[in-house]
Scaffold this motif. Sequence first.
Motif, PDB file in Angstrom:
ATOM      1  N   LEU A 145     -66.007 -29.459  53.054  1.00 41.33           N
ATOM      2  CA  LEU A 145     -66.564 -28.154  52.719  1.00 41.33           C
ATOM      3  C   LEU A 145     -66.097 -27.096  53.708  1.00 41.33           C
ATOM      4  CD1 LEU A 145     -70.263 -29.151  51.912  1.00 41.33           C
ATOM      5  CD2 LEU A 145     -68.312 -28.997  50.341  1.00 41.33           C
ATOM      6  N   TYR A 146     -65.470 -26.034  53.180  1.00 40.86           N
ATOM      7  CA  TYR A 146     -65.056 -24.940  54.052  1.00 40.86           C
ATOM      8  C   TYR A 146     -66.262 -24.135  54.508  1.00 40.86           C
ATOM      9  CZ  TYR A 146     -63.056 -20.579  55.682  1.00 40.86           C
ATOM     10  OH  TYR A 146     -62.768 -19.466  56.441  1.00 40.86           O
ATOM     11  N   THR A 147     -67.162 -23.787  53.593  1.00 38.15           N
ATOM     12  CA  THR A 147     -68.456 -23.217  53.973  1.00 38.15           C
ATOM     13  C   THR A 147     -69.533 -24.191  53.517  1.00 38.15           C
ATOM     14  OG1 THR A 147     -68.833 -21.957  51.928  1.00 38.15           O
ATOM     15  CG2 THR A 147     -67.608 -20.864  53.712  1.00 38.15           C
ATOM     16  N   GLU A 148     -70.694 -24.139  54.189  1.00 33.96           N
ATOM     17  CA  GLU A 148     -71.722 -25.156  53.920  1.00 33.96           C
ATOM     18  C   GLU A 148     -73.029 -24.510  53.474  1.00 33.96           C
ATOM     19  OE1 GLU A 148     -71.908 -26.907  57.729  1.00 33.96           O
ATOM     20  OE2 GLU A 148     -69.790 -27.407  57.759  1.00 33.96           O
ATOM     21  N   HIS A 149     -73.961 -24.353  54.416  1.00 36.77           N
ATOM     22  CA  HIS A 149     -75.298 -23.888  54.087  1.00 36.77           C
ATOM     23  C   HIS A 149     -75.425 -22.385  54.334  1.00 36.77           C
ATOM     24  CE1 HIS A 149     -76.170 -28.294  54.996  1.00 36.77           C
ATOM     25  NE2 HIS A 149     -76.263 -28.142  53.696  1.00 36.77           N
ATOM     26  N   ILE A 150     -74.722 -21.628  53.494  1.00 31.67           N
ATOM     27  CA  ILE A 150     -74.836 -20.174  53.554  1.00 31.67           C
ATOM     28  C   ILE A 150     -75.113 -19.669  52.141  1.00 31.67           C
ATOM     29  CG2 ILE A 150     -73.279 -20.002  55.538  1.00 31.67           C
ATOM     30  CD1 ILE A 150     -71.140 -18.928  53.621  1.00 31.67           C
TER      31      ILE A 150
END
Length: 310
Positions: A145-150
């Motif tokens: 995952l490039y971005t996660e919990h946003i």
Amino acid sequence: MKPYIAISIGDLNGVGIEIALKAHKKISAICTPIYCINSYMLHQACELLDVEIPSDFEIFEVEGSFNIREGCVDKDAGRYSYDSFMSAVKLCEEKKTDAVVTMPIHKEAWSLAGLHYKGHTDLLRDYFKKDAIMMLGCDKMFVALYTEHIPLREVASHITKEGLLSFFLDLNRAIPNKRFAVLGLNPHAGDNGVLGDEERVIEAAIEEANETIGQELFVGAIVPDIAFTPHMRSSFTHFVAMYHDQGLAPLKALYFDESINVSLNLPIIRTSVDHGTAFDIAYKGKANTLSYENAIKSAIEFGMTVSASS
């Protein structure tokens, strides 16, 4: 000698301790697990589960006590899961164990306990001051995952060439010479800018990463709605998703019970189950151990890979 694995027992109001006890005999055949829990909390959990503590169940005493409330969000359980996790990390950091495997925590319980991390990976990133990479999956398919919990509305602003390039190079250092299919952000991968131009940034980062590495290891930007079709999965086992649900919805639809979570680009090896606390079945004897067993096996395999490359 069998490797030593520190087990963070997770939220004790959930299924983690049941899974650890159920799978203990099987995983003890391939490693020496060290469970980060104290005797009082272990006995309390075993009484609720109506099971005996295995004679070879080795524990590392983590201070603290509270009344387990199966299936409940609880600040005391949140704090204890954090303390168990940090104990496991320090055991690994001090070379007393070879890896860390984590049971699930509950993010709201952490928040109630005054802990403002969004999860294990977020904490590890802060603790080691490293850009930890979250990768989930099984031997059939892994998704980084490039971005996660946003929030979803913030994802596009994180799509920068510098950020992606650093991510690709870190990913290659963590798993050398592995080919990744990189998903675009927009429907139809932007249709050449008609539906968005983030793919141009993604492709520029891919091109520079491949030039820097000297191999074409990152391929894309792939149209997201075809990325996980059987045809694509016959060509790739590893994928990069731009955001959380883009990668994890198909992964969990295909391999929910067997997939795991791996934290890459860190000085320690950490794997985890890829499911939550399952409060609805806590202490009912229904928890599935497959993800945990795979997390243990992957921790051992990653450890062997690191040893071979060092």
